[in-house]
Design an enzyme around this catalytic site. Sequence first.
Site, PDB file in Angstrom:
ATOM      1  N   THR A  48       0.949  -1.283  -0.027  1.00 22.93           N
ATOM      2  CA  THR A  48       0.103  -0.083   0.124  1.00 22.93           C
ATOM      3  C   THR A  48       0.651   1.316   0.100  1.00 22.93           C
ATOM      4  O   THR A  48       0.627   2.169  -0.698  1.00 22.93           O
ATOM      5  CB  THR A  48      -0.958  -0.154   1.156  1.00 22.93           C
ATOM      6  OG1 THR A  48      -1.756  -1.014   1.070  1.00 22.93           O
ATOM      7  CG2 THR A  48      -1.696   1.200   1.521  1.00 22.93           C
ATOM      8  N   TYR A 111     -12.538  -4.468  -5.300  1.00 26.92           N
ATOM      9  CA  TYR A 111     -13.612  -3.613  -5.710  1.00 26.92           C
ATOM     10  C   TYR A 111     -15.020  -3.765  -5.289  1.00 26.92           C
ATOM     11  O   TYR A 111     -15.598  -3.050  -4.732  1.00 26.92           O
ATOM     12  CB  TYR A 111     -13.497  -3.318  -7.547  1.00 26.92           C
ATOM     13  CG  TYR A 111     -14.640  -2.378  -7.864  1.00 26.92           C
ATOM     14  CD1 TYR A 111     -14.532  -0.963  -7.740  1.00 26.92           C
ATOM     15  CD2 TYR A 111     -15.997  -2.837  -8.518  1.00 26.92           C
ATOM     16  CE1 TYR A 111     -15.398  -0.263  -8.134  1.00 26.92           C
ATOM     17  CE2 TYR A 111     -16.755  -2.040  -9.059  1.00 26.92           C
ATOM     18  CZ  TYR A 111     -16.799  -0.606  -8.819  1.00 26.92           C
ATOM     19  OH  TYR A 111     -17.673   0.301  -9.259  1.00 26.92           O
ATOM     20  N   TYR A 141      -3.374 -10.549   2.870  1.00 26.78           N
ATOM     21  CA  TYR A 141      -3.203  -8.955   3.334  1.00 26.78           C
ATOM     22  C   TYR A 141      -4.483  -8.539   4.045  1.00 26.78           C
ATOM     23  O   TYR A 141      -5.412  -8.335   3.156  1.00 26.78           O
ATOM     24  CB  TYR A 141      -2.742  -8.119   2.047  1.00 26.78           C
ATOM     25  CG  TYR A 141      -2.342  -6.713   2.293  1.00 26.78           C
ATOM     26  CD1 TYR A 141      -2.170  -6.354   3.531  1.00 26.78           C
ATOM     27  CD2 TYR A 141      -1.745  -6.018   1.431  1.00 26.78           C
ATOM     28  CE1 TYR A 141      -1.700  -4.985   3.893  1.00 26.78           C
ATOM     29  CE2 TYR A 141      -1.384  -4.710   1.803  1.00 26.78           C
ATOM     30  CZ  TYR A 141      -1.457  -4.292   2.807  1.00 26.78           C
ATOM     31  OH  TYR A 141      -1.152  -2.922   3.033  1.00 26.78           O
ATOM     32  N   LYS A 171      -0.542 -10.488   6.823  1.00 26.86           N
ATOM     33  CA  LYS A 171      -0.275  -9.276   7.148  1.00 26.86           C
ATOM     34  C   LYS A 171      -1.358  -8.698   7.582  1.00 26.86           C
ATOM     35  O   LYS A 171      -2.526  -8.421   6.784  1.00 26.86           O
ATOM     36  CB  LYS A 171       0.496  -8.208   6.067  1.00 26.86           C
ATOM     37  CG  LYS A 171       0.820  -6.740   6.618  1.00 26.86           C
ATOM     38  CD  LYS A 171       1.118  -5.896   5.694  1.00 26.86           C
ATOM     39  CE  LYS A 171       1.341  -4.469   6.255  1.00 26.86           C
ATOM     40  NZ  LYS A 171       1.851  -3.294   5.404  1.00 26.86           N
TER      41      LYS A 171
END
Lengths: 309, 309
Positions: A48, A111, A141, A171
Amino acid sequence: MSGPEKMSGVLSPVITPFTADLGVDADRLVRQCRWLLERGCGLAVFGTNSEANSLSVEEKIDLLDVLTGAGLDAARMMPGTGACAIPDTVRLTSHAVKLGCSGVLMLPPFYYKGVSDEGLFRAYSEVIQRVGDARLRIYLYHFPQLSQVPITLTLIERLVKEYPDQVVGIKDSSGDWSNMEAMLTRFPGFAMFSGTEAVLLKNMQNGGAGCISATANINPAAIADLAANWQAPDAQAKQDEMNKLRTIFQALPLIPAMKVAVAHYAGDPEWERVRPPLVELSAEEKAGLLAELERLGFEMPGLAEPQTA
Amino acid sequence: MSGPEKMSGVLSPVITPFTADLGVDADRLVRQCRWLLERGCGLAVFGTNSEANSLSVEEKIDLLDVLTGAGLDAARMMPGTGACAIPDTVRLTSHAVKLGCSGVLMLPPFYYKGVSDEGLFRAYSEVIQRVGDARLRIYLYHFPQLSQVPITLTLIERLVKEYPDQVVGIKDSSGDWSNMEAMLTRFPGFAMFSGTEAVLLKNMQNGGAGCISATANINPAAIADLAANWQAPDAQAKQDEMNKLRTIFQALPLIPAMKVAVAHYAGDPEWERVRPPLVELSAEEKAGLLAELERLGFEMPGLAEPQTA
């Protein structure tokens, strides 16, 4: 089972430098990655904080080629590869595995919102089947604040049961320690990286794998040191110290703030650029950040020295 | 100013058929597009309801080539082209413009949340500059529930002022009539498409351009008829009638429900497939939907007839 060992310690979601025309600046990225590796940090490129979702799959594939071609160790890399569309995720993941990356950090398709665990299970399954490589190691993630698509404990349980050799860790960027604790308890051996170094000591004490944290871009040596020496008597003092720095950055838009710091300590203003939709810090924010860092006596040793890319 | 006329009327965000291995089924898509065009609907291919964000840029480029290659009129097309990464948006948008599409429907970059109007302005600007084609016509795509990145009135004002020939309209899928009304008032001449036919009559009465609605996949002729004849005395009765159908679909996961309807009325179960992270309707949901459609006496004439692709 052939394939890479489970990853651990500290990884940096490496910030991505851009040229004046907003292209990716591969040379600067190579230098930054080398600087991070030398300070004990692995490379979670395309996270990110790398503005990875502002890069095309082609740009990311090219960058992986440049990074490994420059001699950086793929075994220390966990590139982010999760995209909205399965073909994109498969393409980038396959390339990372072929280059020898020890793992990939995989966002769910992000999305469509309110999707079911069944749908997310199918998405991850489809990627695993299509990549079809025994060396694939996926770190899920979980970042509900940004992706808006959480990775639930039920989903993890199902994925780990079905793909024990492929789905090996996570994560957790939720910032919610109770969720991290639940994973540590329910899935022993599952590599749990916190998304912040603020809970690094606690994570290591509870059997976690380490952290993948934005501010590892800024403070890599100290964070890597704590991960390696979390059993030392001064560990809590080190944790408290690094929290001060993190607090400064968290008060600002994080990505442009980190870029300002690197630009400043590297003496290289080119680093300040971000790709839209992000914007650079305002002049006031920038001055405030640098004043606070100075007050803390903060430095980034080695960043300004001439480096061979 | 050379270039396409402003679009109006009804467009369908065409649902995308998939093959057994989850590839795109271009032949079925061509047939469906032809069926929609024959019923007065334009083609907003690659919309949310097309599962467009589950398709790669390459898949979308190939599909545009197939659709236009099959003789479908590009002047009736408004493909969705907005992606998270500017290079992807530019690539697909450029291709659509070159093929002669009358417009593109452009989501803002949607991974990073809480971004500023300045950042979004820069993102759209960058795309416009890089496409660099006087024929480009952008319809902004405001869908805060899914994108989580709203297009504010302030942003529209700035874009329209800077790019009056390029930024010509919007699709508002917020469902918030007060927002649509504000746009109609503040930006006369700006083509405002509602994201649902439920406010189509109201939109036309207030100077709007039409609608781009999921259920135009199911009920194209009736919706196109109301858009064309909104001044007729029976317009409200028609609006009320079509709302009944929409209500049935809205109670279900919309995309798989529409695919079930098309599969049923076309006699072609292949249509039911969705790409993960979406999942098909359950057997109960499917039976309930088809029973309700039957009770309403609903039909999709022409869908089951042999068609030449």
